[in-house]
Design an enzyme around this catalytic site. Sequence first.
Site, PDB file in Angstrom:
ATOM      1  N   TYR A 322       0.816  -1.225   0.000  1.00 22.89           N
ATOM      2  CA  TYR A 322       0.000   0.000   0.000  1.00 22.89           C
ATOM      3  C   TYR A 322       0.844   1.267   0.000  1.00 22.89           C
ATOM      4  O   TYR A 322       0.311   2.387   0.108  1.00 22.89           O
ATOM      5  CB  TYR A 322      -0.957   0.013   1.198  1.00 22.89           C
ATOM      6  CG  TYR A 322      -0.288  -0.072   2.565  1.00 22.89           C
ATOM      7  CD1 TYR A 322       0.233   1.058   3.188  1.00 22.89           C
ATOM      8  CD2 TYR A 322      -0.176  -1.287   3.219  1.00 22.89           C
ATOM      9  CE1 TYR A 322       0.849   0.986   4.419  1.00 22.89           C
ATOM     10  CE2 TYR A 322       0.440  -1.378   4.462  1.00 22.89           C
ATOM     11  CZ  TYR A 322       0.944  -0.245   5.055  1.00 22.89           C
ATOM     12  OH  TYR A 322       1.558  -0.322   6.291  1.00 22.89           O
ATOM     13  N   SER A 336       4.928  -3.366  17.074  1.00 23.53           N
ATOM     14  CA  SER A 336       5.181  -3.845  15.721  1.00 23.53           C
ATOM     15  C   SER A 336       4.258  -3.208  14.696  1.00 23.53           C
ATOM     16  O   SER A 336       4.468  -3.368  13.485  1.00 23.53           O
ATOM     17  CB  SER A 336       5.026  -5.369  15.672  1.00 23.53           C
ATOM     18  OG  SER A 336       3.691  -5.747  15.997  1.00 23.53           O
ATOM     19  N   GLY A 337       3.213  -2.486  15.154  1.00 21.40           N
ATOM     20  CA  GLY A 337       2.435  -1.725  14.195  1.00 21.40           C
ATOM     21  C   GLY A 337       0.941  -1.959  14.170  1.00 21.40           C
ATOM     22  O   GLY A 337       0.259  -1.464  13.259  1.00 21.40           O
ATOM     23  N   HIS A 341      -7.565   2.490  14.285  1.00 22.66           N
ATOM     24  CA  HIS A 341      -7.519   3.784  13.593  1.00 22.66           C
ATOM     25  C   HIS A 341      -8.706   3.922  12.653  1.00 22.66           C
ATOM     26  O   HIS A 341      -9.427   2.937  12.367  1.00 22.66           O
ATOM     27  CB  HIS A 341      -6.200   3.958  12.833  1.00 22.66           C
ATOM     28  CG  HIS A 341      -5.977   2.969  11.732  1.00 22.66           C
ATOM     29  ND1 HIS A 341      -6.586   3.060  10.493  1.00 22.66           N
ATOM     30  CD2 HIS A 341      -5.199   1.851  11.674  1.00 22.66           C
ATOM     31  CE1 HIS A 341      -6.187   2.071   9.721  1.00 22.66           C
ATOM     32  NE2 HIS A 341      -5.349   1.309  10.418  1.00 22.66           N
ATOM     33  N   CYS A 360      -4.439  -4.265  11.660  1.00 22.44           N
ATOM     34  CA  CYS A 360      -5.044  -3.188  12.444  1.00 22.44           C
ATOM     35  C   CYS A 360      -6.554  -3.364  12.544  1.00 22.44           C
ATOM     36  O   CYS A 360      -7.172  -4.104  11.771  1.00 22.44           O
ATOM     37  CB  CYS A 360      -4.727  -1.836  11.821  1.00 22.44           C
ATOM     38  SG  CYS A 360      -2.981  -1.375  11.906  1.00 22.44           S
TER      39      CYS A 360
END
Length: 409
Positions: A322, A336-337, A341, A360
Amino acid sequence: MTERKRWSTGRKLLLLAAVCVLAAGGGVFAAVAPGAAHASLASEAGSPERTTPGLAAPVVPPATLVVAPADAAKQVNPAAPVTLTVSHGTIERVALTSEAGDAVDGKLSADSASWTASGPLKFNTRYTYTFAVKDAAGRTANNTRTFTTVSAANEADAAVYPLDGMKVGVAQPLQVIFSEPVVNRDAVEKAIKITSTSGQTGAFHWYSDTMVRYRPVDFWAANSTITMDMQLFGVDLGKGQIGNFNKKVTVHIGDKKVAVADAEAHTFTVSVNDQQVGQWPSTMGDARFPSARGFLVLMEKYRVEHMDASTIGLKPGDPAYYGQLDVNYATRLTPSGEFIHQATDSAMPYVGVENLSHGCIGLGPEGAKWVFDNMTAGDVVQVINTAGDFANFDDGFGDWNIPAGQYAN
């Protein structure tokens, strides 16, 4: 007349022998001549200040010293006691100073027979220990000794989280990360006293030889206060590493805020103090990048977070690539992310319908903003019905994924 002269001569020889023995002692230790026994010997020997001549020479017991640390000692623990004790005498004065001239306070006992340092010592410092001692005969001797405390290479520090005064959620473990490996874990645990206004107790879990965390059996009680009293100054961590600080940290717990993210139902449901306050549609990790399961503790928040596909190993040409993009209302779940959101514009049609993120939890603008505005570090999300594994122990605070009975190690 001849016999009397011989008797006088013998008496003179006997007295002369006593004087010679006394002289040989240098005047410090009194001695008694052989054959000079007398009924008053005991009382006379116990009176060093006696001035009346008699058959027994005065006996003055030597002043004996016990000094700690030993003279010229190195790598002395700065928390070790610094003491001076005298027998058969008194301490006249004591001075303990660093090479920089800083004096260390101390206390003399009521009988002037012992002195103990009361002020703290510093690491990596040479100290001079000067004192004067008077023996029972009134003679004063001056002494100077030195020692050096633990070097900087053996000084162990630690970072503590949460910070003092911080307000966090009910799922926040207490964490201490040491600058040096810890061998004597029991000694460290005993030096950390943790209390809570709710009366909750917990256990330590060592994730490595430098990181330990503490949590209760269940989440912390809402709106309680936790106190960490760490008396680690001078604690031997093992292999010559010595703790260099004492610190008291107070942590405030907020309301109980728990979210449940369901990867099958595509919902994100939040309760506050066990009462549901909202439910929003969501999209989560797809089959290739499933969201981590279990309990994840919120860490930090960013109004706008920049994301880069290369940080998770994706390259141009990969169907999942992306590039780089910014997302709104990002609340971190793992280093780690993984975040909660606001879903990107291209992902919005899939919110509540299908999982297509890279792990996510994507929400619509309303849900993402509510989480950002109302949830904080230490609040918790339980992720269910996902194919993902539990996050690694060092990838956030996964402590609640360990059963309480297995937590203490």
